[in-house]
Every structure is written in C-alpha cells, then in structure tokens.
Design an enzyme around this catalytic site. Sequence first.
Site, PDB file in Angstrom:
ATOM      1  N   ASP A  24       0.855  -1.194   0.000  1.00 15.90           N
ATOM      2  CA  ASP A  24       0.000   0.000   0.000  1.00 15.90           C
ATOM      3  C   ASP A  24       0.888   1.239   0.000  1.00 15.90           C
ATOM      4  OD1 ASP A  24      -2.398  -1.494   0.057  1.00 15.90           O
ATOM      5  OD2 ASP A  24      -2.217  -1.756   2.222  1.00 15.90           O
ATOM      6  N   LYS A  46       0.576  -7.690  -2.810  1.00 14.67           N
ATOM      7  CA  LYS A  46      -0.687  -7.157  -3.309  1.00 14.67           C
ATOM      8  C   LYS A  46      -0.478  -5.784  -3.932  1.00 14.67           C
ATOM      9  CE  LYS A  46      -4.207  -4.791  -1.422  1.00 14.67           C
ATOM     10  NZ  LYS A  46      -5.412  -4.376  -0.684  1.00 14.67           N
ATOM     11  N   ASP A  73      -5.403  -6.426  -7.024  1.00 11.59           N
ATOM     12  CA  ASP A  73      -6.673  -6.211  -6.318  1.00 11.59           C
ATOM     13  C   ASP A  73      -7.348  -4.936  -6.835  1.00 11.59           C
ATOM     14  OD1 ASP A  73      -8.756  -6.402  -4.529  1.00 11.59           O
ATOM     15  OD2 ASP A  73      -7.608  -5.655  -2.820  1.00 11.59           O
ATOM     16  N   LEU A  74      -7.983  -5.059  -8.013  1.00  9.69           N
ATOM     17  CA  LEU A  74      -8.620  -3.874  -8.624  1.00  9.69           C
ATOM     18  C   LEU A  74     -10.139  -3.922  -8.489  1.00  9.69           C
ATOM     19  CD1 LEU A  74      -6.367  -3.510 -11.820  1.00  9.69           C
ATOM     20  CD2 LEU A  74      -6.109  -2.451  -9.566  1.00  9.69           C
ATOM     21  N   LYS A  75     -10.683  -4.963  -7.904  1.00  7.31           N
ATOM     22  CA  LYS A  75     -12.120  -5.076  -7.597  1.00  7.31           C
ATOM     23  C   LYS A  75     -13.003  -4.617  -8.765  1.00  7.31           C
ATOM     24  CE  LYS A  75     -11.574  -4.649  -2.577  1.00  7.31           C
ATOM     25  NZ  LYS A  75     -10.168  -4.208  -2.468  1.00  7.31           N
ATOM     26  N   HIS A  77     -15.936  -4.003 -11.240  1.00 11.33           N
ATOM     27  CA  HIS A  77     -17.401  -3.898 -11.115  1.00 11.33           C
ATOM     28  C   HIS A  77     -17.881  -3.117 -12.331  1.00 11.33           C
ATOM     29  CE1 HIS A  77     -21.067  -3.261  -8.251  1.00 11.33           C
ATOM     30  NE2 HIS A  77     -21.409  -3.629  -9.462  1.00 11.33           N
ATOM     31  N   ASP A  78     -18.209  -3.847 -13.409  1.00 12.74           N
ATOM     32  CA  ASP A  78     -18.588  -3.165 -14.650  1.00 12.74           C
ATOM     33  C   ASP A  78     -19.412  -4.129 -15.497  1.00 12.74           C
ATOM     34  OD1 ASP A  78     -18.567  -1.286 -16.858  1.00 12.74           O
ATOM     35  OD2 ASP A  78     -16.745  -0.439 -15.960  1.00 12.74           O
ATOM     36  N   ILE A  79     -19.699  -3.758 -16.732  1.00 10.70           N
ATOM     37  CA  ILE A  79     -20.491  -4.630 -17.602  1.00 10.70           C
ATOM     38  C   ILE A  79     -19.654  -5.847 -18.021  1.00 10.70           C
ATOM     39  CG2 ILE A  79     -21.944  -2.746 -18.430  1.00 10.70           C
ATOM     40  CD1 ILE A  79     -20.289  -2.783 -21.030  1.00 10.70           C
ATOM     41  N   ASN A  81     -18.622  -7.296 -20.777  1.00  9.41           N
ATOM     42  CA  ASN A  81     -17.565  -7.154 -21.768  1.00  9.41           C
ATOM     43  C   ASN A  81     -16.327  -6.477 -21.169  1.00  9.41           C
ATOM     44  OD1 ASN A  81     -16.676  -7.268 -24.594  1.00  9.41           O
ATOM     45  ND2 ASN A  81     -16.716  -5.031 -24.422  1.00  9.41           N
ATOM     46  N   THR A 140     -16.037  -4.982   3.862  1.00  5.45           N
ATOM     47  CA  THR A 140     -16.132  -5.047   5.338  1.00  5.45           C
ATOM     48  C   THR A 140     -16.192  -3.650   5.949  1.00  5.45           C
ATOM     49  OG1 THR A 140     -13.756  -5.329   5.372  1.00  5.45           O
ATOM     50  CG2 THR A 140     -15.072  -7.310   5.662  1.00  5.45           C
ATOM     51  N   ARG A 202      -3.560  -9.741  12.539  1.00  3.92           N
ATOM     52  CA  ARG A 202      -2.609  -9.125  13.466  1.00  3.92           C
ATOM     53  C   ARG A 202      -1.981 -10.208  14.338  1.00  3.92           C
ATOM     54  NH1 ARG A 202      -2.968  -5.842  10.382  1.00  3.92           N
ATOM     55  NH2 ARG A 202      -3.502  -3.640  10.532  1.00  3.92           N
ATOM     56  N   GLN A 211      -7.955  -1.376  11.915  1.00  4.88           N
ATOM     57  CA  GLN A 211      -8.769  -2.582  11.729  1.00  4.88           C
ATOM     58  C   GLN A 211      -9.645  -2.776  12.960  1.00  4.88           C
ATOM     59  OE1 GLN A 211      -9.068  -4.261   9.053  1.00  4.88           O
ATOM     60  NE2 GLN A 211      -7.154  -4.419   7.913  1.00  4.88           N
ATOM     61  N   ARG A 232       0.617  -3.627   7.396  1.00  6.31           N
ATOM     62  CA  ARG A 232       1.510  -2.947   8.342  1.00  6.31           C
ATOM     63  C   ARG A 232       2.320  -3.854   9.276  1.00  6.31           C
ATOM     64  NH1 ARG A 232      -3.381   0.988   9.468  1.00  6.31           N
ATOM     65  NH2 ARG A 232      -4.365  -0.962   8.822  1.00  6.31           N
TER      66      ARG A 232
HETATM   67  O1  C5P Z   1      -2.036  -2.933   7.132  1.00  2.00           O
HETATM   68  P1  C5P Z   1      -3.122  -3.987   7.115  1.00  2.00           P
HETATM   69  O2  C5P Z   1      -2.622  -5.367   7.512  1.00  2.00           O
HETATM   70  O3  C5P Z   1      -4.333  -3.565   7.890  1.00  2.00           O
HETATM   71  O4  C5P Z   1      -3.527  -4.085   5.574  1.00  2.00           O
HETATM   72  C1  C5P Z   1      -4.529  -4.959   5.154  1.00  2.00           C
HETATM   73  C2  C5P Z   1      -4.660  -4.943   3.668  1.00  2.00           C
HETATM   74  O5  C5P Z   1      -5.833  -5.687   3.344  1.00  2.00           O
HETATM   75  C3  C5P Z   1      -4.848  -3.569   3.045  1.00  2.00           C
HETATM   76  O6  C5P Z   1      -4.255  -3.605   1.754  1.00  2.00           O
HETATM   77  C4  C5P Z   1      -6.333  -3.426   2.939  1.00  2.00           C
HETATM   78  O7  C5P Z   1      -6.737  -2.609   1.867  1.00  2.00           O
HETATM   79  C5  C5P Z   1      -6.778  -4.864   2.671  1.00  2.00           C
HETATM   80  N1  C5P Z   1      -8.157  -5.179   3.078  1.00  2.00           N
HETATM   81  C6  C5P Z   1      -8.624  -5.069   4.366  1.00  2.00           C
HETATM   82  N2  C5P Z   1      -9.926  -5.404   4.664  1.00  2.00           N
HETATM   83  C7  C5P Z   1     -10.726  -5.844   3.718  1.00  2.00           C
HETATM   84  C8  C5P Z   1     -10.272  -5.968   2.414  1.00  2.00           C
HETATM   85  C9  C5P Z   1      -8.971  -5.634   2.123  1.00  2.00           C
HETATM   86  O8  C5P Z   1      -7.885  -4.653   5.251  1.00  2.00           O
HETATM   87  N3  C5P Z   1     -11.934  -6.201   4.034  1.00  2.00           N
END
Ligand code: C5P
Length: 252
Positions: A24, A46, A73-75, A77-79, A81, A140, A202, A211, A232
């Site tokens: 990130d 990622k 991880d570009l998620k 969400h489109d049509i 095609n 989430t 964690r 989080q 992190r």
């Molecule tokens: O630093 P940390 O461990 O919190 O980073 C978690 C990674 O997972 C980040 O890239 C965050 O965008 C991603 N992520 C998340 N929760 C989600 C989906 C993705 O923390 N539900």
Amino acid sequence: MQRPELLERLRDLPADRRIITALDLPTAQEALALAGSLGVDGGFVKVGLELFSAAGPDVVARLREARKDVFLDLKYHDIPNTVASAAKLATRMGASLCTIHASAGRSALTAAAEALAQEPVARNAPDGRRPALLAVTVLTSLSEDEVQEVRPSGDSLQGNVERLAALAWDCGCDGLVCSAADLPRLRNAVGPEPLAVTPGIRPAGTEVGDQHRVATPASAVAAGADFLVIGRPITRAGDPAAALARIAAQMA
Ligand code: C5P
C-alpha cells in the site's frame, strides 16, 4: 487451467508463500524496495488501487521480474464485456490473483471467469498458473445501515455475504476475499472448496491500527483461511523479512 487443479496448486504452496504482503504505497520505487526486502524466494505481494493508479502495469511487470506472485486487487465492477477484457489483461500481466465485486452480477462474474479460463497463460506466469478470480461479497467497511441503504431487500448483511458468495462460486469464481470472523459461516454456505483470502490479520502483540475485527495468523488458518493479506505488521516492521518469517511459522 481448470479450477480444481489451480486451487490445489495454490493450496500446496508453503506458508511463507501464502502470505500476501500489501504494497500500500504511492510509488513503484517504494513498492519494489519493500518487495525486495521480504526475504522469500517468490512470495505474494498485493498491488491495489493506489499503487496501480500510480504505477500501472509496469510495476506488475517489474514485480514479476523479481519473481513475486502478484495479487492484482482492482475489484472489477462493470459490464460483462469490460470485466472480461480487464480479466484478460490481468492474465497477460502474469497476475496470480485478481478480484471482482460479486454484486456485479451473474453475467459479469461468468464473463470474467470464462475470460480467465480461455485466455492463454502468460509466458511469465508463475508455475504456468492462470490468475484465480476472487469475489468480494460485501466490503467489510460497510455497516448494516449502509448495506440496507444500498440494498433495501431486508436481507441482513450476513445474508447478503452468504448469498453473494454462493452466486460467485456458481458463476465460476475461484474464491473469496473474507474476514476470518465470517469464514466459518461462509464455509457452511459454500463448502470447503473456494479459496479463502483473508485480510485483517494481526500477530499477537502487534498494533491493531484502524482494523476493527482482527484475527491472529493461527486463528485465521484454523478458521479456514488459505492466504493471509498482511500490510503494516510486515511493512512497518524494522525487519520485514523476519516479521514475515515469524508469521509463516505461526501459520504452520
Ligand atoms: O495494514 P493492514 O494489515 O491492515 O492491511 C490490510 C490490507 O488488506 C490492506 O491492503 C487493505 O486494503 C486490505 N483489506 C482489508 N480489509 C478488507 C479488504 C482488504 O484490510 N476487508
């Protein structure tokens, strides 16, 4: 590559290659430096919206040259095609995992899954694998109230998660991005086969930060997680390679 073979190969990777370090970061230079400090031969990283917006496909190519498996991880969400075209480009980049919102619907999910099954695997793809398609059910970050605001079906947030997970698997997706807390109920809804990629990890004794619901590496794996997305606790550690190795030991 057919879904069962792909899932078996991904699950067979050793623990230190089933940790996805989240890059990130705002520049390719910082991302490549961090990827180079992880101490794993290969290993997953990622590339999310921030880094891809800043550095584009070139950073994916450079990570592949450094032998990294890339979770793109570009998620989508489109049509149909458009998501199919994007999925083909993920294949050509040699990505190992990519993501789509399950709420894009049956036609778009099917189009993306079929595009991945049909597109020739890139020459630089790790172990000759095509990208696995992971579905995001409900972000989430959304509260129950926000879910009711955008989908006033009366279905609970958890109900939405389970329904969307079953839809994505039925349409040919390979797995899900989900929290460790949701995993037991998701496994009940969709069974043991879908690949589970789990953020919010964690290790005991590390900072929780922003989080809310966190799991330790061991408890996430016990709940059924196959891959852990970790930012992190690795990227801000004094010694990222040592932090990653400690987490891998806890997964085993
Ligand atoms: O630093 P940390 O461990 O919190 O980073 C978690 C990674 O997972 C980040 O890239 C965050 O965008 C991603 N992520 C998340 N929760 C989600 C989906 C993705 O923390 N539900």
